[in-house]
Every structure is written in structure tokens, then in C-alpha cells.
Write a protein that holds these residues in place. Structure first.
Motif, PDB file in Angstrom:
ATOM      1  N   SER A  65       0.817  -1.229   0.000  1.00  0.00           N
ATOM      2  CA  SER A  65       0.000   0.000   0.000  1.00  0.00           C
ATOM      3  C   SER A  65       0.845   1.271   0.000  1.00  0.00           C
ATOM      4  N   GLN A  84       2.196  -0.676   6.956  1.00  0.00           N
ATOM      5  CA  GLN A  84       2.369  -2.039   6.463  1.00  0.00           C
ATOM      6  C   GLN A  84       3.827  -2.493   6.645  1.00  0.00           C
ATOM      7  N   ASN A 112       4.286   3.444   3.129  1.00  0.00           N
ATOM      8  CA  ASN A 112       3.617   2.141   3.067  1.00  0.00           C
ATOM      9  C   ASN A 112       2.599   2.029   4.207  1.00  0.00           C
ATOM     10  N   SER A 133      -1.794   1.874   5.049  1.00  0.00           N
ATOM     11  CA  SER A 133      -3.148   1.669   4.566  1.00  0.00           C
ATOM     12  C   SER A 133      -4.122   2.328   5.537  1.00  0.00           C
TER      13      SER A 133
END
Length: 282
Positions: A147, A200, A180, A182
Motif C-alpha cells: 500500500s 504495512q 507504506n 493503509s
């Protein structure tokens, strides 16, 4: 004690009085950070039996604390005061926990600049290993799986809004950093461990993914050396620490390969302790 597929093995899982623990796998990976967790994810999904060995603890979100000191003591190497000595002293921040430094950083993700690639290509045989196009295809896959995207406006904060306005007024190019994450909630505890598991990092993404594929994870185990037979690495040896200060000798045998992924700092330390430089001067 459960040491089967997908198991997480801690010192508390070992019977009281037991002095040693032996495991075996196709591939033994030392370190659960960016490189080690990714290797575990890829190899376990390819059908190999993998044991992942991590020096630090597996910290879950409900175990995190709001004060910096408590978390630093648990997950930062040397409380964040690790230094590299050379012509000057340089601080080296490293995580010691499942996920490694990915679990306690700002989630900022940069791709290798092409100017750096060109420099490496001029000085090393890097193109024999991979080309830049293949590297960008891997980046694309990582971006998708982890993500990676520009930070959204709702979590930029007033300081970043001012920076963006200043860049516009000066005619400078600027852009939100790529992270990274989400659904980031902007909790601002990145360096202490994300309390909402939105980042993430490897402890949230690739380590659980490898465990679902049957990889095993040994936590709280400090690897001291790699065991060799001739020129081949056949096992790693370490100590699984108890909270009471005691330890259990751990040996993890590798039927196929040993992968050292303990960072650019700790990996050569393990190799040095294993006598590699003296035995194999190449």
C-alpha cells in the motif's frame, strides 16, 4: 511445545529446565526486517520450509505504550544510542523486534534513484544480478502489496501544509512523501510502533503472510554464529533469552540454505563471529 507449521516460538513455550532447542528447515533466515521477512514470504510461498529467527520480541499493538522511553527500551537497539565509530561518531537507529526497523520508522518509502544506479553500474557488476527495469517491476509489486502511496492531505498536518505553500510561492517542486500505510489515522507514534497497525511494516504484512504459508518464527533469539561444514553454511546457533535472565541454546539446521538478513550492521558482525573472514579470505 508447538513447533509445527506457522508456529511462533518464544522462551516461555519451552519446558522449564530444558537446556537446548533444535529445529530444522529448508531455509533458515536470521532477521525479520525488510529483507528477512520478504525472503520468508517469497520462499514459504514457493513451498519451502522456512524458520525465521528474530532477536527481539513480537510486539502487538495492545502491548505498545505511549511514552517513548518504554518502547525504545523494548524495540530499539541500545535504546537508540547505537553508534558507528569512524572519523566521526554516527548514530545508527535500528529496531530489535519482529519487523526490524520497518516496525518503528516513519513508513517513508523511496525508490533507488537512477543516478545512484548509474554510479553502482559504473563501479560494480550489478547489472549481472538485475537490470533497472526488473528492479522497477519489483518496486511496482511491493507498492501494490504494501500500500505504498503519497501521504493523503488529511494526515499532512499544518507544518506540511506550510511547506507545500512555501514551495509553491518559491516556485519549487514539491510532493507528499510516499509511505507504506493503509488508511493512516495520523496517530504520530510511528517511531514507537504503529498503535493501529496501519503502517504495512513487516510485522503486519510479510511476516504474518509467511506464517500463514507454514513458516515458523523464533522470537527473542540472538544468533551468535553460523555453523559451517567445509564452505557450506549448515546451521545457525544462538540463545533464546528468558525474562529471568536465563537462556536456552538454540540450533536451527538448514537443509538448503542459511540467509543472513540481520541488517548491514549486524550481518557482518555475525559473519565475523563465525570466523568467515579468517577461513575464507575471498
Amino acid at each position: 511445545m508447538n513447533v509445527g507449521n506457522g508456529a511462533i516460538i518464544r522462551a516461555s513455550d519451552v519446558s522449564r529446565g530444558q537446556q537446548s532447542l533444535e529445529l530444522a528447515a529448508d531455509v533458515v533466515i536470521v532477521g525479520s526486517g525488510a529483507s528477512g521477512a520478504t525472503a520468508a514470504r517469497v520462499l514459504s510461498e514457493a513451498g519451502l520450509d522456512v524458520v525465521l529467527v528474530e532477536e527481539g520480541p513480537y510486539i502487538r499493538p495492545d502491548e505498545l505504550r505511549s511514552d517513548v522511553f518504554t518502547n525504545a527500551r523494548r524495540v530499539w537497539r541500545d535504546l537508540g544510542f547505537q553508534l558507528a565509530e569512524g572519523r566521526s561518531m554516527i548514530g545508527l537507529l535500528q529496531g530489535v523486534c519482529v519487523g526490524g526497523s520497518t516496525a518503528i520508522n516513519g513508513a517513508i518509502v523511496h525508490r533507488l534513484p537512477e543516478a545512484i544506479w548509474d554510479n553502482w553500474r559504473a563501479t560494480t557488476p550489478i547489472e549481472a544480478l538485475t537490470d533497472l527495469g526488473a528492479l522497477h517491476r519489483v518496486y511496482d509489486q511491493l507498492d501494490h502489496e504494501l500500500s505504498v502511496a503519497p501521504a493523503p492531505d488529511e494526515v499532512l498536518g499544518r507544518n506540511n501544509e506550510l511547506m507545500r505553500e512555501a514551495c509553491a510561492n518559491l516556485g519549487w517542486q514539491g510532493n507528499p512523501i510516499r509511505r507504506n500505510v493503509s488508511g493512516c489515522r495520523g496517530s504520530a507514534h510511528c517511531l514507537q510502533g504503529c498503535p493501529t497497525e496501519r503502517r504495512q511494516s513487516m510485522d503486519v504484512s510479510y511476516v504474518p503472510r509467511a506464517l500463514r504459508q507454514g513458516a515458523r518464527l523464533v522470537v527473542g533469539c540472538r544468533v551468535g554464529r553460523v555453523r559451517f561444514e567445509g564452505a557450506r553454511a549448515v546451521a545457525v546457533e544462538g540463545e533464546l533469552g528468558h525474562d529471568d535472565g536465563g537462556s536456552i541454546d538454540v540450533t536451527v539446521r538448514a537443509r538448503t540454505a542459511v540467509c543472513l538478513a540481520a541488517s548491514a550492521v549486524q550481518t557482518p558482525n555475525i559473519l565475523r563471529k563465525s570466523g568467515l573472514g579468517r577461513r575464507y579470505p575471498w
